[in-house]
Design a protein around this motif. Structure first.
Motif, PDB file in Angstrom:
ATOM      1  N   ALA A   1       0.828  -1.207   0.000  1.00  0.00           N
ATOM      2  CA  ALA A   1       0.000   0.000   0.000  1.00  0.00           C
ATOM      3  C   ALA A   1       0.865   1.261   0.000  1.00  0.00           C
ATOM      4  N   LEU A   2       1.965   1.234   0.761  1.00  0.00           N
ATOM      5  CA  LEU A   2       2.876   2.380   0.781  1.00  0.00           C
ATOM      6  C   LEU A   2       3.501   2.599  -0.594  1.00  0.00           C
ATOM      7  N   VAL A   3       3.980   1.533  -1.202  1.00  0.00           N
ATOM      8  CA  VAL A   3       4.620   1.652  -2.511  1.00  0.00           C
ATOM      9  C   VAL A   3       3.633   2.160  -3.558  1.00  0.00           C
ATOM     10  N   ALA A   4       2.376   1.684  -3.488  1.00  0.00           N
ATOM     11  CA  ALA A   4       1.376   2.027  -4.513  1.00  0.00           C
ATOM     12  C   ALA A   4       0.596   3.289  -4.186  1.00  0.00           C
ATOM     13  N   ASP A   5       0.866   3.917  -3.030  1.00  0.00           N
ATOM     14  CA  ASP A   5       0.086   5.072  -2.584  1.00  0.00           C
ATOM     15  C   ASP A   5      -1.399   4.731  -2.516  1.00  0.00           C
ATOM     16  N   SER A   6      -1.699   3.533  -2.047  1.00  0.00           N
ATOM     17  CA  SER A   6      -3.089   3.110  -1.880  1.00  0.00           C
ATOM     18  C   SER A   6      -3.378   2.978  -0.390  1.00  0.00           C
ATOM     19  N   SER A   7      -4.447   2.310  -0.018  1.00  0.00           N
ATOM     20  CA  SER A   7      -4.809   2.167   1.385  1.00  0.00           C
ATOM     21  C   SER A   7      -5.095   0.713   1.699  1.00  0.00           C
ATOM     22  N   ILE A   8      -5.020   0.381   2.973  1.00  0.00           N
ATOM     23  CA  ILE A   8      -5.234  -0.993   3.421  1.00  0.00           C
ATOM     24  C   ILE A   8      -6.055  -0.983   4.703  1.00  0.00           C
ATOM     25  N   VAL A   9      -7.082  -1.819   4.755  1.00  0.00           N
ATOM     26  CA  VAL A   9      -7.897  -1.990   5.954  1.00  0.00           C
ATOM     27  C   VAL A   9      -7.314  -3.152   6.742  1.00  0.00           C
ATOM     28  N   LEU A  10      -6.982  -2.917   7.999  1.00  0.00           N
ATOM     29  CA  LEU A  10      -6.312  -3.904   8.838  1.00  0.00           C
ATOM     30  C   LEU A  10      -7.235  -4.350   9.963  1.00  0.00           C
ATOM     31  N   GLU A  11      -7.241  -5.641  10.232  1.00  0.00           N
ATOM     32  CA  GLU A  11      -8.115  -6.208  11.254  1.00  0.00           C
ATOM     33  C   GLU A  11      -7.275  -6.838  12.349  1.00  0.00           C
ATOM     34  N   ARG A  12      -7.762  -6.721  13.591  1.00  0.00           N
ATOM     35  CA  ARG A  12      -7.045  -7.360  14.702  1.00  0.00           C
ATOM     36  C   ARG A  12      -7.043  -8.872  14.545  1.00  0.00           C
TER      37      ARG A  12
END
Length: 510
Positions: A200-211
């Motif tokens: 996501a950092l490399v692509a300038d996108s976003s990521i939803v993270l779950e516990r």
């Protein structure tokens, strides 16, 4: 060459949160992560530093911040019992531990409190400074392998290896600012960090993270957070596809693909999931030694049963020595390249004394033996058949557990199956199957067992059929859902002596 500092600097004006918590929808922008990186730079922590944060957004942000600050960081399981945590601290020679406020902390290391926008020293004493030995490049992360087939290996990785792999994932999945991933995988394993966060950092996108993964809230969260692709493992795909009658089992037109990794994907699991959701599954293959991704199916040319084509690595299949296997036979999968680690990490020197050392992971020509068995087709697609140490020798007949597991998993009542060898006084080993079944099937285990035995009888040669099928409510598994085969095998380490005549389909009656 990619580096975190340049990437964060170029992402400072990116709108909207980049790291998003699935449960609340709250998160951080890349500019917020850059500010946390500044806090790490001011703190001047000396690594290796253990990072054990339960909040997935805080874990991701602080991992990226540590890379930016040039601190050697070791992601740890925040839910590990204190004894396990202390053992890992000693194993890695950690000087400091970064945790959330209010958690119990061990003695002997410096303790730092961190959150999404916080980093402060609270007490303890830094562990002894140990000089890093000479290495081909500067180590930035030390990661543990999954340990499903034995003791985990400790693998040192560089910033370049991590980011180049993430860039390969971003290209493969065609990620960009409009894409939003969803990943419920733990962030102390390589998949969640590289495939989820760093891509996501490399692509300038976003990521939803779950516990953690939750079947009940999965689809609601995915749709509410606007995910366009899913980062999953076979165990989760199996659970999501297990109940065809559920209201949750319906097409999901807003999601363009689900990426599968971390374990072999049974064909029946992939087919059920795709049929119910209309989401194409892209099977891939990776390992910590390669900073995650090794092969991947092209998104427009998925080949059923294959883990895809090499991505950024060389790959070969060898038989005896370094020679190719005879035509029609399987061989060991080996890889090499700049993204493949050359070393394994040890907290002791060659004489067994405290101190850091490395030991070689590759041969003189740079090839790393993955321990996996497979073959490639004429187009270079890789097909895996199992692990080198998992083959069961039943009276001279070789049984690949995966072949038997695929048959068992074709029954929709089976969520997971693992086949291991059990000691036998006559034939040496016999295959035994442990099956994780759906809740509905657990009410009629005798019926399920009989059906599975019949299925094996009609689908497998006699020597491959399990001598026993054991239905279970749970199986020992790692954080990504991969069954710990070594622990299952240990459950069978009781020699079996027959007092009755061998069964008609037993190898000794043929």
């Amino acid at each position: 060459m990619l580096n975190v500092a340049d990437l964060l600097a170029s992402r400072m004006t990116s709108p909207g949160p980049a790291l998003i918590e699935g449960a609340t929808g709250l998160g951080l922008t890349w500019a917020d992560v850059a500010e946390q990186a500044d806090r790490w730079a001011v703190a001047e922590l000396t690594g290796p530093v253990g990072l054990a944060l339960a909040d997935p957004v805080a874990m991701a942000a602080n991992f990226v911040a540590a890379l930016h600050a040039g601190v050697v960081v070791a992601p740890l399981d925040p839910a590990a019992p204190p004894a396990d945590q202390e053992a890992r601290i000693a194993q890695l020679g950690l000087r400091a531990l970064v945790v959330e406020a209010g958690v119990d902390t061990p003695a002997g290391v410096e303790i730092w409190i961190a959150g999404r926008r916080e980093l402060r020293l609270v007490g303890g004493h830094a562990g002894p400074m140990r000089a890093l030995p000479a290495s081909p490049a500067s180590v930035r992360a030390i990661m543990a392998s999954s340990g499903t087939t034995g003791a985990p290996k400790i693998i040192p990785l560089t910033e370049s290896q991590l980011l180049e792999t993430a860039a390969g994932v971003a290209r493969h999945l065609d990620l960009g600012p409009a894409e939003r991933g969803y990943s419920p995988l733990p962030l102390f394993h390589i998949n969640g960090l590289v495939i989820g966060v760093l891509s996501a950092l490399v692509a300038d996108s976003s990521i939803v993270l779950e516990r953690q993964f939750s079947r009940r809230s999965f689809w609601t969260t995915v749709e509410q957070r606007g995910a366009t692709w899913l980062n999953l493992v076979p165990a989760i795909l199996a659970i999501l596809g297990a109940n065809a009658d559920s209201e949750e089992s319906r097409p999901r037109p807003g999601i363009r693909l689900a990426r599968s990794a971390s374990a072999p994907l049974p064909a029946s699991v992939r087919e059920r999931f795709e049929r119910l959701t209309c989401i194409p599954v892209v099977e891939t293959y990776g390992m910590t030694e390669a900073a995650s991704q090794i092969t991947a199916n092209p998104t427009g040319a998925v080949r059923a049963g294959s883990v895809g084509l090499p991505v950024g690595v060389e790959l070969r299949i060898v038989g005896s020595g370094t020679n190719p296997p005879p035509p029609g036979e399987h061989g060991r999968v080996q890889i090499r390249g700049g993204r493949v680690t050359s070393w394994y990490w040890s907290a002791q020197d060659g004489d067994g004394r405290p101190g850091w050392a490395y030991r070689h992971a590759v041969d003189d020509d740079g090839w790393l033996d993955t321990g996996d068995i497979g073959w490639t087709d004429g187009d270079g697609y890789l097909y895996l058949v199992g692990r080198d140490g998992d083959v069961i020798n039943r009276g001279g007949e070789k049984v690949q557990p995966r072949e038997v597991e695929e048959v068992l998993l074709s029954d929709p009542r089976v969520i997971a199956a693992v086949v291991v060898g059990r000691p036998h006084s006559t034939v040496g080993e016999e295959p035994v199957a442990y099956v994780l079944a759906t809740e509905a099937a657990l009410a009629a285990t005798d019926e399920l067992t009989a059906d599975l035995q019949n299925l094996c009888q009609t689908s497998l040669s006699r020597f491959k059929r399990p001598a026993e099928i054991i239905i279970s409510r749970s199986l020992p598994a790692g954080p990504t859902g991969k069954v710990r085969r070594a622990e299952v095998r240990a459950m069978t380490r009781r020699p079996l002596v027959r007092t009755d005549p061998p069964a008609a389909d037993s190898p000794e009656t043929r």
